[in-house]
Design a protein around this motif. Structure first.
Motif, PDB file in Angstrom:
ATOM      1  N   ASP A 439     125.569  -6.964  26.449  1.00  5.58           N
ATOM      2  CA  ASP A 439     124.604  -5.192  26.782  1.00  5.58           C
ATOM      3  C   ASP A 439     124.936  -5.052  24.905  1.00  5.58           C
ATOM      4  N   GLY A 461     124.873   0.507  27.020  1.00  2.00           N
ATOM      5  CA  GLY A 461     125.476   0.660  27.885  1.00  2.00           C
ATOM      6  C   GLY A 461     124.997   0.193  29.738  1.00  2.00           C
ATOM      7  N   LEU A 462     124.050  -0.942  29.856  1.00  3.17           N
ATOM      8  CA  LEU A 462     123.087  -1.383  31.087  1.00  3.17           C
ATOM      9  C   LEU A 462     123.700  -2.599  31.489  1.00  3.17           C
ATOM     10  N   SER A 480     129.453  -8.911  33.765  1.00  2.00           N
ATOM     11  CA  SER A 480     128.826  -8.048  32.493  1.00  2.00           C
ATOM     12  C   SER A 480     129.532  -7.618  32.045  1.00  2.00           C
ATOM     13  N   MET A 482     130.593  -4.727  28.584  1.00  2.00           N
ATOM     14  CA  MET A 482     129.602  -3.741  28.361  1.00  2.00           C
ATOM     15  C   MET A 482     130.426  -3.070  26.876  1.00  2.00           C
ATOM     16  N   GLY A 486     128.960   1.901  24.341  1.00  2.00           N
ATOM     17  CA  GLY A 486     128.118   1.997  25.719  1.00  2.00           C
ATOM     18  C   GLY A 486     128.600   2.379  27.107  1.00  2.00           C
ATOM     19  N   PHE A 487     129.872   2.791  27.426  1.00  2.00           N
ATOM     20  CA  PHE A 487     130.014   3.137  28.817  1.00  2.00           C
ATOM     21  C   PHE A 487     129.977   4.417  28.537  1.00  2.00           C
ATOM     22  N   ASN A 490     126.067   5.293  28.080  1.00  3.37           N
ATOM     23  CA  ASN A 490     125.565   4.901  29.559  1.00  3.37           C
ATOM     24  C   ASN A 490     125.595   4.279  31.096  1.00  3.37           C
ATOM     25  N   GLY A 491     126.867   3.917  30.132  1.00  7.49           N
ATOM     26  CA  GLY A 491     127.108   2.611  31.420  1.00  7.49           C
ATOM     27  C   GLY A 491     128.104   3.582  32.699  1.00  7.49           C
ATOM     28  N   SER A 495     125.784   2.078  35.073  1.00 15.10           N
ATOM     29  CA  SER A 495     126.645   0.798  35.552  1.00 15.10           C
ATOM     30  C   SER A 495     127.416   0.851  36.383  1.00 15.10           C
ATOM     31  N   ILE A 510     134.893  -4.026  31.062  1.00 14.98           N
ATOM     32  CA  ILE A 510     134.742  -3.565  29.146  1.00 14.98           C
ATOM     33  C   ILE A 510     135.446  -3.766  28.156  1.00 14.98           C
TER      34      ILE A 510
END
Length: 717
Positions: A439, A461-462, A480, A482, A486-487, A490-491, A495, A510
């Motif tokens: 991320d 966040g992707l 994955s 992030m 980012g969380f 958008n995450g 996500s 995370i």
């Protein structure tokens, strides 16, 4: 921002009529907004515009006095949506973010804004993160401006021009009922200079007045049939109004002689580098005088056909200096001249690179090639520029690659994210490699040595969303990653929500370092610091549980490498289906140092007892295999040659940049490496008990050393 103060910069915002402002370009933009009567400002931090957001966040007294609303938006999309306040009401608003990534995130709101148009001035300040100092994919904001017909300003990189561009941007927006994009490159944001300030202005129409006197005009709302009329309004009314404003205010500039056999057309942001190249060729002076006619596009879009045609008429050829690709302006220029029957030759990407930053060195080569081909008399008897290829092909130069080690970007000393990836390497040793979706954020450095973890990165966040295609039955689960920034950006929905909804059987890690660390350490919803203006301490664990995640583990100290390793192994091997979320929390060391160092210095000055942890390597125990360095990569871990003639290999050593995080020892213990690391407590202003304890320890250690020496077998000579 919790750990840094911008009090000095805030004082610059208070300068009044006739006073001289000195500072950076991005801070000049901040002052220009207040001088222009802005009513509200929003944005999302990111280089090179973070400074604007940081200073305004600390300027609450100034903003309150002027009646200006400011907020740190949750994302660029949230920031762009703020500009809807200027759709129905005559309120000037500005938002800012990093481009082109921020423009991509904000695209839906910006497209709708440009379709319906605005009543008050709407300014979008985009930090064009392009070239040598960039951290993102190499694209241009120009394409987005053309797509949605948002006017694009690209001012010359000096403070007076930058401030004027802010003022002109609001005026242009209001005159044409169109949002305006102010593009400022990295060098423009960080250029230093001065300008004569004006008094700050209260907005002529406030947000409170708008709320108390609501208006609505369905012709401004993007809904059929009004949306069909918006396109016609753009080309029949807004575009001509913009052209007239640009021409009447002379926003584009001309320099040098009125006539000449050649000329140069350039984006405003290219002016400084182009002038420096001309100076080196003897075609300009340090005061701005030039022997070659210049047409400077402070407005890169829309182009003013009449002005371009007039500039090119009568010239043998013109050089189009347009940084980046595709060559939008060069193609438009060819179209304009062709339609008007002007046969001036256009030179551009044939002598200048199609892609990459146009530094002075690049422009020097291109401009010289252009002038030599089309107006050689201007250069007189100058000798050709030396070809750099022989130097690059020199065996001695090539040999440097074997001597000077590569220096990939990496984590800061003491970074709490380093032990996370050390733990992942230990898991890889036991379970084999896994597909890891990365991320945007500091944690992306894991893709480089020494960790070499991460296969893709799709956006802020992707990370988990980019692993969604791997939601299939297999012997291994995808991982994955992030960050906390980012969380919240958008995450959470894109996500984690997506993983819950689709029952994604993968591991989501995370990284929670309490800040939006990669953009400068700004507070975010899960920050631990108390913030008087914003609601912090919103737990990530609570958020993911609230959206439906059942398997959640929180690790409050990422430096516990053994626990990190065991938790990752559990997530990868458990029989439980669905998303597995690990929240790994430890404070960003850079921000922690900013917070703690002043407190420690104050305590020492006041004579209070202060304990500092330092780590070291026992030279007698270290075997010199450097596995600790390979598994940690900490910048404070280095090597040291010994004077012992029987030991050729250098041993590990810790330099003075160590911040005492203890990761090196944790890694050595978790990986069952050599036990050569030790911790020492350095006590400043020790108490009487500390001194007595130190003497007792010295006595005991001295006794043991003497006893060992006495038992040592001495062989006769």
């Amino acid at each position: 921002m919790a750990e840094r103060s911008f009090a000095r910069e805030v004082e610059d915002l208070k300068l009044g009529e006739g006073e001289t402002f000195r500072g950076e370009g991005i801070l000049a933009i901040t002052k220009a907004l207040l001088q222009s009567g802005v009513g509200y400002v929003g944005g999302y931090q990111g280089a090179p515009i973070s400074h604007l957001m940081d200073v305004l966040a600390d300027a609450e007294d100034v903003l309150d006095e002027l009646g200006v609303h400011f907020e740190n938006s949750a994302s660029e999309a949230a920031a762009a949506a703020m500009l809807s306040a200027s759709v129905m009401y005559p309120i000037r608003g500005a938002v800012t973010f990093k481009a082109t990534v921020g423009t991509n995130v904000a695209s839906d709101a910006l497209a709708n804004l440009a379709s319906g148009g605005v009543t008050g001035g709407a300014l979008v300040i985009v930090g064009e993160d392009y070239g040598e100092g960039s951290s993102i994919m190499q694209e241009r904001s120009h394409a987005f401006a053309m797509k949605s017909q948002i006017w694009l300003l690209d001012p010359r990189p000096n403070l007076e021009s930058i401030v004027k561009a802010v003022e002109d941007g609001f005026g242009l927006s209001e005159a044409s009922n169109t949002p305006v994009m102010l593009q400022v490159r990295i060098r423009t944001c960080h250029v230093h200079g001065r300008f004569v300030a004006k008094d700050n202005r209260r907005p002529s129409f406030t947000l409170r007045e708008a709320l108390e006197n609501p208006r609505r005009d369905t012709n401004r709302i993007v809904l059929p049939p009004a949306s069909f009329l918006h396109e016609k309004e753009k080309v029949e009314k807004r575009w001509p109004a913009a052209v007239e404003f640009i021409k009447s205010r002379k926003l584009n500039e001309r320099f040098g002689p009125d006539q000449g056999e050649v000329g140069i057309i350039l984006q405003g942001g290219m002016y400084n580098n182009a002038m420096r190249a001309l100076q080196l060729l003897g075609l300009a002076d340090v005061y701005g005088g030039t022997a070659v006619p210049l047409y400077v596009l402070n407005v890169a879009y829309p182009l003013i056909d009449d002005e371009l045609a007039e500039f090119c008429a009568g010239k043998k050829s013109v050089l189009m200096v347009e940084e980046g690709q595709p060559e939008f302006i060069e193609q438009s220029l060819a179209h304009i001249l062709r339609k008007r029957g002007i046969d001036t030759r256009i030179v551009g990407k044939d002598v200048l690179p199609m892609a990459g930053e146009y530094t002075t060195a690049v422009l020097l080569k291109g401009v010289r090639e252009f002038v030599l081909a089309h107006a050689p008399r201007l250069l007189g008897n100058q000798s050709p520029l030396p070809d750099p290829s022989p130097v690059l092909d020199d065996p001695k130069v090539k040999a440097l690659a074997d001597v000077v080690p590569a220096r990939p970007a990496g984590f800061c000393t003491g970074c709490p994210e380093r032990p996370i990836f050390a733990a992942m390497k230990l898991v890889e040793k036991d379970l084999g490699p896994h597909h890891v979706a990365a991320d945007i954020g500091c944690h992306l450095f894991s893709i480089l040595p020494p960790f070499n973890i991460g296969a893709t990165t799709m956006g802020y966040g992707l990370g988990p969303a980019s692993a969604s295609a791997f939601n299939v039955e297999a012997a291994k689960r995808p991982i994955s990653i992030m960050g906390d920034g980012g969380f919240w950006h958008n995450g959470l929905s894109t996500s984690v929500g997506n993983a819950v909804y689709n029952k994604h059987d993968g591991v989501i890690l995370i990284v929670d370092n309490h800040y939006s660390a990669a953009t400068g350490g700004q507070d975010i919803p899960s920050s631990r610091a108390e913030n008087g203006r914003r609601k912090t301490n919103n737990g990530i664990v609570d958020a993911v549980k609230g959206i439906g995640v059942k398997w959640v583990r929180q690790i409050d100290r990422t430096y516990d490498v053994g626990r990190m390793r065991d938790t990752l192994q559990e997530a990868l091997t458990t029989a439980e289906k669905g998303p597995k979320v690990i929240v790994a929390s430890s404070e960003c060391m850079l921000n922690r140092q900013r917070r703690v160092k002043p407190l420690v210095a104050k305590a020492v000055k006041e004579g209070r007892r202060v304990v500092r942890e330092r780590f070291g390597v026992d030279e007698d125990v270290c075997t010199g295999d450097h596995a600790c360095i390979r598994l940690s990569g900490c910048p404070s871990l280095s090597v040291k040659h010994l004077d012992d003639p029987l030991r050729d290999d250098p041993v590990a050593a810790i330099d003075n940049s160590c911040v005492g995080c203890g990761n090196c020892g944790e890694v050595a213990e978790a990986a069952v490496l050599c036990p050569s690391f030790y911790r020492a407590d350095v006590i400043v202003n020790p108490t009487g008990f500390d001194r007595i304890l130190a003497r007792v320890r010295d006595a005991v250690i001295g006794f043991l050393q003497r006893r060992r020496d006495a038992r040592r077998i001495v062989f006769p000579a």
